[in-house]
Motif scaffolding. Sequence first.
Motif, short mmCIF file in Angstrom:
data_model
loop_
_atom_site.label_atom_id
_atom_site.label_comp_id
_atom_site.label_asym_id
_atom_site.label_seq_id
_atom_site.Cartn_x
_atom_site.Cartn_y
_atom_site.Cartn_z
N THR A 8 0.83 -1.20 0.00
CA THR A 8 0.00 0.00 0.00
C THR A 8 0.87 1.26 0.00
O THR A 8 0.54 2.25 -0.65
N GLN A 9 1.98 1.22 0.71
CA GLN A 9 2.86 2.38 0.81
C GLN A 9 3.93 2.39 -0.28
O GLN A 9 4.96 3.05 -0.15
N GLN A 10 3.72 1.63 -1.35
CA GLN A 10 4.69 1.55 -2.44
C GLN A 10 5.09 2.94 -2.93
O GLN A 10 4.24 3.79 -3.21
N ASP A 11 6.40 3.16 -3.05
CA ASP A 11 6.92 4.42 -3.57
C ASP A 11 6.65 4.48 -5.08
O ASP A 11 7.06 3.58 -5.82
N VAL A 12 5.94 5.51 -5.53
CA VAL A 12 5.64 5.63 -6.96
C VAL A 12 6.44 6.75 -7.61
O VAL A 12 6.17 7.16 -8.74
N SER A 13 7.44 7.26 -6.91
CA SER A 13 8.23 8.38 -7.45
C SER A 13 9.35 7.92 -8.36
O SER A 13 9.98 8.73 -9.04
N ASP A 14 9.63 6.60 -8.38
CA ASP A 14 10.71 6.06 -9.21
C ASP A 14 10.10 5.13 -10.26
O ASP A 14 9.91 3.93 -10.02
N PRO A 15 9.78 5.66 -11.44
CA PRO A 15 9.10 4.85 -12.47
C PRO A 15 9.88 3.61 -12.89
O PRO A 15 9.29 2.55 -13.11
N LYS A 16 11.20 3.72 -12.99
CA LYS A 16 11.99 2.57 -13.43
C LYS A 16 11.89 1.42 -12.43
O LYS A 16 11.71 0.26 -12.80
N ALA A 17 11.99 1.74 -11.16
CA ALA A 17 11.89 0.70 -10.13
C ALA A 17 10.50 0.10 -10.11
O ALA A 17 10.33 -1.12 -9.94
N LEU A 18 9.50 0.94 -10.30
CA LEU A 18 8.13 0.45 -10.28
C LEU A 18 7.85 -0.42 -11.50
O LEU A 18 7.17 -1.46 -11.39
N LEU A 19 8.36 -0.03 -12.65
CA LEU A 19 8.18 -0.84 -13.85
C LEU A 19 8.80 -2.23 -13.68
O LEU A 19 8.27 -3.23 -14.18
N ALA A 20 9.92 -2.27 -12.96
CA ALA A 20 10.57 -3.57 -12.73
C ALA A 20 9.67 -4.50 -11.94
O ALA A 20 9.75 -5.73 -12.07
#
Length: 700
Positions: free
Chosen positions: A324-336
Amino acid sequence: MSSTTTQFKYVDYLWDEEQAAKLGDDQVALFLYRSNILGSDLRITNYGGGNTSCKTIEKDPLTNEEVEVMWIKGSGGDIGTLNRAGIAGLYTGRLRDLKKVYGGLTDEDRMVGLFNHAIYDLDSRAPSIDTPLHGLLPFKHIDHLHPDAVIAVAAAENSQQVTRDIWGDSMAWVPWQRPGFDLGLQLEKALAENPGIRGIVLGSHGLFTWGDTSYECYMNSLEVIEMASEYIERKVKEKGSVFGGEKVSPLKAEERKAKAAKLMPLLRGLASSDSRMVGHFTDSDAVLQFINSYDLQRLAPMGTSCPDHFLRTKIQPLVLDLQTQQDVSDPKALLAKLKPAFNGYREQYRQYYETHKRSNSPAMRDPNPVVIIYPGVGMFTFAKNKQTARVASEFYVNAINVMRGAEAITSYTSLPRQEAFDIEYWLLEEAKLQRQPKEQPLSRKIALVTGAGGGIGKAIADKLASEGAVVVLTDIAEDRLQQAVTTYDKDQATYAVCDVTDSASIAGAFDKACLEFGGVDIVVHSAGLAISKPLHETTTKDWDILQNVLVKGQFELAKAGADIMKNQGLGGDIIPIASKNGLVSGPNNVAYGTAKAAQQHMARLLAAELAAFDVRVNTVNPDGVIIGSKIWEGEWAEGRAKAYGITVDELPAHYAKRNLLNRIIRPEDIADGVFAFTLLDKSTGNILNVDGGMANAFVR
């Protein structure tokens, strides 16, 4: 209004006696009225779902004899918006005569073609697969609906017994089978075996109810649905919790929307690996109760039960394994984290197709998820346009309500996968898809236009929308935006108040675009103002406001828009509206002309940098757009008139005469220029002059 308006708790009683009285004894008009008010309550049936009909006595144009005619919703229609153009009129007798030639379950597809031989009204819409279900029953008015409460009963374990528990002997029950002629025969048989019943529950599917008049049919439908709803709510109270209780605590509403806005472009890009999609987000109470529950992981993979649901939502959703608290400020990490989830879903869908396909099945369709669930945040849906994405969301909410009810009653059961596949890839469904009109040039595209409260910006938004795009209108004046957005369909446009000199305001506008539609594909900077003064009268304030609105505004918009386009991985267009004055030197124009020249060169610089991401940057240069342009109100027009030694009233003729084509340039002409660039996917760094031909502004 009838006193019965207060007797329903779980459905809306909407019958207006005054409105109905105006329709007199026109049974078709009353059937359409009933259909529309039933379709307005999503708990009763969703967009495109269900079917309604009536039967009347008409004069046969060939024999002058009186014959019974059935009027029924045509293929692909929606009862909530149904009108005379959307219905089919068939000879009831001829339709029933088809029993003599019916060859059994393998003959279903041929029967649909034979419906045309029973057409009475030559202006009929194509009859749907549900036609015999109504035609083989004797009642004057019939409703076939998909109420959440009744489908919950139909999808519950021991559905037949539950039907008897709720309605006793007043309702029959027919087990699941695909809609078609044989199901019509089964309904006819159920009625013969249970005379005097008020309706029939279709296992895993929906409800049939009827009446001698449109009003009696309407009341019968509402009463049956109300009884099912009351039964379910009693069971929910007895059970004490829904979906096993809350496992994940949802974020606060503002946090949910902020996170969804940042996540949307990434999800959209991944969901668009086959075809570009438009998105929708919902975090309603019903959605949150389901996606945050302990039973989510058990129920979501089971899939939906009603065919109308999974035809629009796919058989099951993708549930994201994100904190729920996933950081969404780093698109590359999130895409991974997201890519493996999408790859897994696509592979699972391919296996579903390969396992269940028939020798004549259509080719596999887009394997990407339609419904994406993020526990603690909300539900995302993606489809070819905003309306389809929104409707998919509404259908999955219906599916959630069905699962909730069925779990409260006994336990939820879904259709066997083979049955689901056979409907999803039914040749008749494929034929319906093939009949859909060709998509417009900008279909599936999302555009954000600044200065769209009026003038050139509004004309640009109008043009892009008319060519199929969904649009986000931005302007500094909310009253103008509120008026402007009313000229579009509800699923085609939204607005955001945006001051292009404020980066936070720009970020808010893009967040609105992402949350509402999923991202952005086209950014048009049309917001502007003009100041025409001699050098010695031009103030620092004049200089600064032109630089801030025109140049800094373009920079901030490009920066924010390009970031979203990169995250989507779908390319895009950035199109600033500059001016001929950025190319041509003229008197009394140092601040405005310099700002416009800066816009033009910035566009070339951006084109060189963003080409690696398939983001194209091209400039449209208007000149002399006087009629309909806000810039020409007030001091600017006075300044230009003074510079040319003419009056303000003489300006339109002056500007028209000085261009090579001797044409007046209008806001719509600038909009056409923007549209042209959106079609040129191999053009970037270019300038298009929309000025009627000004030799001194030629770029070569």
